[in-house]
Write a protein that holds these residues in place. Structure first.
Motif, PDB file in Angstrom:
ATOM      1  N   UNK A 150       0.816  -1.206   0.000  1.00  0.00           N
ATOM      2  CA  UNK A 150       0.000   0.000   0.000  1.00  0.00           C
ATOM      3  C   UNK A 150       0.849   1.255   0.000  1.00  0.00           C
ATOM      4  N   UNK A 151       1.926   1.246   0.808  1.00  0.00           N
ATOM      5  CA  UNK A 151       2.830   2.399   0.870  1.00  0.00           C
ATOM      6  C   UNK A 151       3.545   2.585  -0.462  1.00  0.00           C
ATOM      7  N   UNK A 152       4.089   1.502  -0.997  1.00  0.00           N
ATOM      8  CA  UNK A 152       4.878   1.590  -2.234  1.00  0.00           C
ATOM      9  C   UNK A 152       4.008   1.997  -3.419  1.00  0.00           C
ATOM     10  N   UNK A 153       2.795   1.481  -3.495  1.00  0.00           N
ATOM     11  CA  UNK A 153       1.911   1.850  -4.588  1.00  0.00           C
ATOM     12  C   UNK A 153       1.515   3.319  -4.504  1.00  0.00           C
ATOM     13  N   UNK A 154       1.283   3.803  -3.279  1.00  0.00           N
ATOM     14  CA  UNK A 154       0.953   5.220  -3.100  1.00  0.00           C
ATOM     15  C   UNK A 154       2.113   6.104  -3.551  1.00  0.00           C
ATOM     16  N   UNK A 155       3.346   5.700  -3.247  1.00  0.00           N
ATOM     17  CA  UNK A 155       4.516   6.477  -3.654  1.00  0.00           C
ATOM     18  C   UNK A 155       4.772   6.370  -5.153  1.00  0.00           C
ATOM     19  N   UNK A 156       4.456   5.231  -5.745  1.00  0.00           N
ATOM     20  CA  UNK A 156       4.583   5.109  -7.194  1.00  0.00           C
ATOM     21  C   UNK A 156       3.651   6.093  -7.902  1.00  0.00           C
ATOM     22  N   UNK A 157       2.468   6.310  -7.315  1.00  0.00           N
ATOM     23  CA  UNK A 157       1.528   7.266  -7.905  1.00  0.00           C
ATOM     24  C   UNK A 157       1.970   8.710  -7.664  1.00  0.00           C
ATOM     25  N   UNK A 158       2.538   8.976  -6.479  1.00  0.00           N
ATOM     26  CA  UNK A 158       2.948  10.340  -6.115  1.00  0.00           C
ATOM     27  C   UNK A 158       4.342  10.291  -5.477  1.00  0.00           C
ATOM     28  N   UNK A 159       5.406  10.248  -6.297  1.00  0.00           N
ATOM     29  CA  UNK A 159       6.772  10.102  -5.769  1.00  0.00           C
ATOM     30  C   UNK A 159       7.206  11.233  -4.841  1.00  0.00           C
ATOM     31  N   UNK A 160       6.548  12.387  -4.934  1.00  0.00           N
ATOM     32  CA  UNK A 160       6.921  13.512  -4.066  1.00  0.00           C
ATOM     33  C   UNK A 160       6.179  13.511  -2.744  1.00  0.00           C
ATOM     34  N   UNK A 161       5.441  12.443  -2.436  1.00  0.00           N
ATOM     35  CA  UNK A 161       4.646  12.368  -1.199  1.00  0.00           C
ATOM     36  C   UNK A 161       5.559  12.605   0.009  1.00  0.00           C
ATOM     37  N   UNK A 162       5.189  13.539   0.898  1.00  0.00           N
ATOM     38  CA  UNK A 162       6.087  13.909   1.997  1.00  0.00           C
ATOM     39  C   UNK A 162       6.018  13.004   3.226  1.00  0.00           C
ATOM     40  N   UNK A 163       5.116  12.037   3.274  1.00  0.00           N
ATOM     41  CA  UNK A 163       4.954  11.219   4.475  1.00  0.00           C
ATOM     42  C   UNK A 163       6.261  10.559   4.905  1.00  0.00           C
ATOM     43  N   UNK A 164       6.521  10.582   6.199  1.00  0.00           N
ATOM     44  CA  UNK A 164       7.619   9.804   6.780  1.00  0.00           C
ATOM     45  C   UNK A 164       7.138   8.387   7.038  1.00  0.00           C
ATOM     46  N   UNK A 165       8.056   7.510   7.416  1.00  0.00           N
ATOM     47  CA  UNK A 165       7.664   6.142   7.747  1.00  0.00           C
ATOM     48  C   UNK A 165       6.711   6.139   8.940  1.00  0.00           C
ATOM     49  N   UNK A 166       6.907   7.053   9.885  1.00  0.00           N
ATOM     50  CA  UNK A 166       6.015   7.162  11.042  1.00  0.00           C
ATOM     51  C   UNK A 166       4.603   7.560  10.596  1.00  0.00           C
ATOM     52  N   UNK A 167       4.523   8.464   9.620  1.00  0.00           N
ATOM     53  CA  UNK A 167       3.205   8.853   9.095  1.00  0.00           C
ATOM     54  C   UNK A 167       2.508   7.669   8.437  1.00  0.00           C
ATOM     55  N   UNK A 168       3.269   6.921   7.631  1.00  0.00           N
ATOM     56  CA  UNK A 168       2.677   5.759   6.973  1.00  0.00           C
ATOM     57  C   UNK A 168       2.243   4.708   7.993  1.00  0.00           C
ATOM     58  N   UNK A 169       3.016   4.563   9.049  1.00  0.00           N
ATOM     59  CA  UNK A 169       2.681   3.568  10.073  1.00  0.00           C
ATOM     60  C   UNK A 169       1.292   3.822  10.643  1.00  0.00           C
ATOM     61  N   UNK A 170       0.962   5.078  10.885  1.00  0.00           N
ATOM     62  CA  UNK A 170      -0.357   5.413  11.422  1.00  0.00           C
ATOM     63  C   UNK A 170      -1.455   5.078  10.422  1.00  0.00           C
ATOM     64  N   UNK A 171      -1.158   5.220   9.132  1.00  0.00           N
ATOM     65  CA  UNK A 171      -2.179   4.975   8.118  1.00  0.00           C
ATOM     66  C   UNK A 171      -2.431   3.492   7.863  1.00  0.00           C
ATOM     67  N   UNK A 172      -1.387   2.672   7.947  1.00  0.00           N
ATOM     68  CA  UNK A 172      -1.551   1.252   7.588  1.00  0.00           C
ATOM     69  C   UNK A 172      -1.738   0.352   8.797  1.00  0.00           C
ATOM     70  N   UNK A 173      -1.693   0.910   9.997  1.00  0.00           N
ATOM     71  CA  UNK A 173      -1.967   0.114  11.193  1.00  0.00           C
ATOM     72  C   UNK A 173      -0.824  -0.773  11.634  1.00  0.00           C
ATOM     73  N   UNK A 174       0.386  -0.281  11.546  1.00  0.00           N
ATOM     74  CA  UNK A 174       1.559  -1.027  12.011  1.00  0.00           C
ATOM     75  C   UNK A 174       2.548  -0.026  12.599  1.00  0.00           C
ATOM     76  N   UNK A 175       3.422  -0.498  13.471  1.00  0.00           N
ATOM     77  CA  UNK A 175       4.413   0.407  14.045  1.00  0.00           C
ATOM     78  C   UNK A 175       5.487   0.726  13.013  1.00  0.00           C
ATOM     79  N   UNK A 176       6.126   1.875  13.183  1.00  0.00           N
ATOM     80  CA  UNK A 176       7.204   2.243  12.262  1.00  0.00           C
ATOM     81  C   UNK A 176       8.358   1.247  12.371  1.00  0.00           C
ATOM     82  N   UNK A 177       8.550   0.677  13.562  1.00  0.00           N
ATOM     83  CA  UNK A 177       9.610  -0.317  13.735  1.00  0.00           C
ATOM     84  C   UNK A 177       9.311  -1.574  12.908  1.00  0.00           C
TER      85      UNK A 177
END
Length: 257
Positions: A150-177
């Protein structure tokens, strides 16, 4: 779909030209394929990821790997099809390769006709050169984990997306670790390295089409052209201007082939 252009072993040569935006649908070959771009940019996509091939570079595709190819600009493709048993041991996966001047001339000679492609000396030299080519970091691997997908596909669509790994973690329901561990396990690189690879792959066709470094850097989320150029140099060993000048000089050789 299985396609064969294997005409004369152990190496066959096959030339083909494409218009901008052309697409080769998903297919495979029994033989290994060295796909060389005289001019234009190609993107090879498999289930494992994507590879960008700038002019004067090549991609290695092992036997029976399903792939599709997307063309940017007018593409002059020159392919070598190589018997599976002759594949170099170091080339078991798809990869982009820095073609030497000698191999370039051998490929261009081989596609001129069977009398050249069947020449044992030319074939032997081509195989020896291929085995020693430098592997270039122009690959975007894709993960198996659905959260990383989900993260990689979102970035493939918008390579300039500013989200950090911590931001993505909140969206996909997993810890950044957890996400960081999965990136290393499945993609053999961390999140930032993967995103840099993606941005480099997005930048190359645009730079080759004549867009300015400043414009490309801005659109891909870099604060300055200097920051973008530093990333470019770190991955490819040259800044964008040096890299493009070298490609242009090589592309000008044998322009009719």
């Amino acid at each position: 779909m299985l396609i064969s252009h294997f005409l004369h072993g152990p190496v066959s040569a096959y030339p083909r030209d494409y218009v901008d935006g052309a697409h080769q649908e998903l297919h495979q070959h029994r033989e290994a394929q060295l796909l060389y771009a005289v001019c234009g940019t190609m993107r090879v996509v498999t289930a494992q990821g994507a590879w960008v091939i700038p002019p004067t570079r090549a991609v290695w595709i092992p036997p029976l790997v399903e792939h599709e190819i997307f063309m940017s600009g007018e593409v002059r493709m020159r392919s070598l099809f190589i018997a599976a048993e002759l594949s170099p041991p170091s080339l078991q996966q798809c990869c982009v390769l820095a073609v030497t001047p000698l191999l370039r001339e051998l490929i261009l000679r081989a596609v001129q006709g069977p009398q050249h492609a069947e020449n044992p000396l030319i074939q032997s030299l081509m195989l020896e050169e291929i085995a020693g080519l430098e592997n270039l970091p122009l690959h975007i691997p894709m993960p198996e984990d659905r959260r990383l997908q989900g993260i990689c596909l979102a970035l493939l669509r918008t390579p300039d997306h500013p989200n950090t790994l911590e931001d993505w973690a909140q969206q996909v329901g997993a810890s950044s670790r957890t996400l960081a561990r999965l990136f290393q396990q499945q993609l053999k690189m961390n999140f930032n390295a993967w995103r840099q690879q993606l941005r480099l792959m997005e930048a190359l066709p645009r730079l080759l089409a004549g867009e300015s470094v400043q414009s490309v850097a801005r659109d891909l989320g870099y604060g300055s052209a200097r920051a973008f150029s530093a990333m470019f140099r770190r991955l490819l060993g040259e800044n964008p201007r040096e890299y493009l000048n070298a490609l242009n000089k090589l592309s000008e050789l044998n322009p009719l082939l």
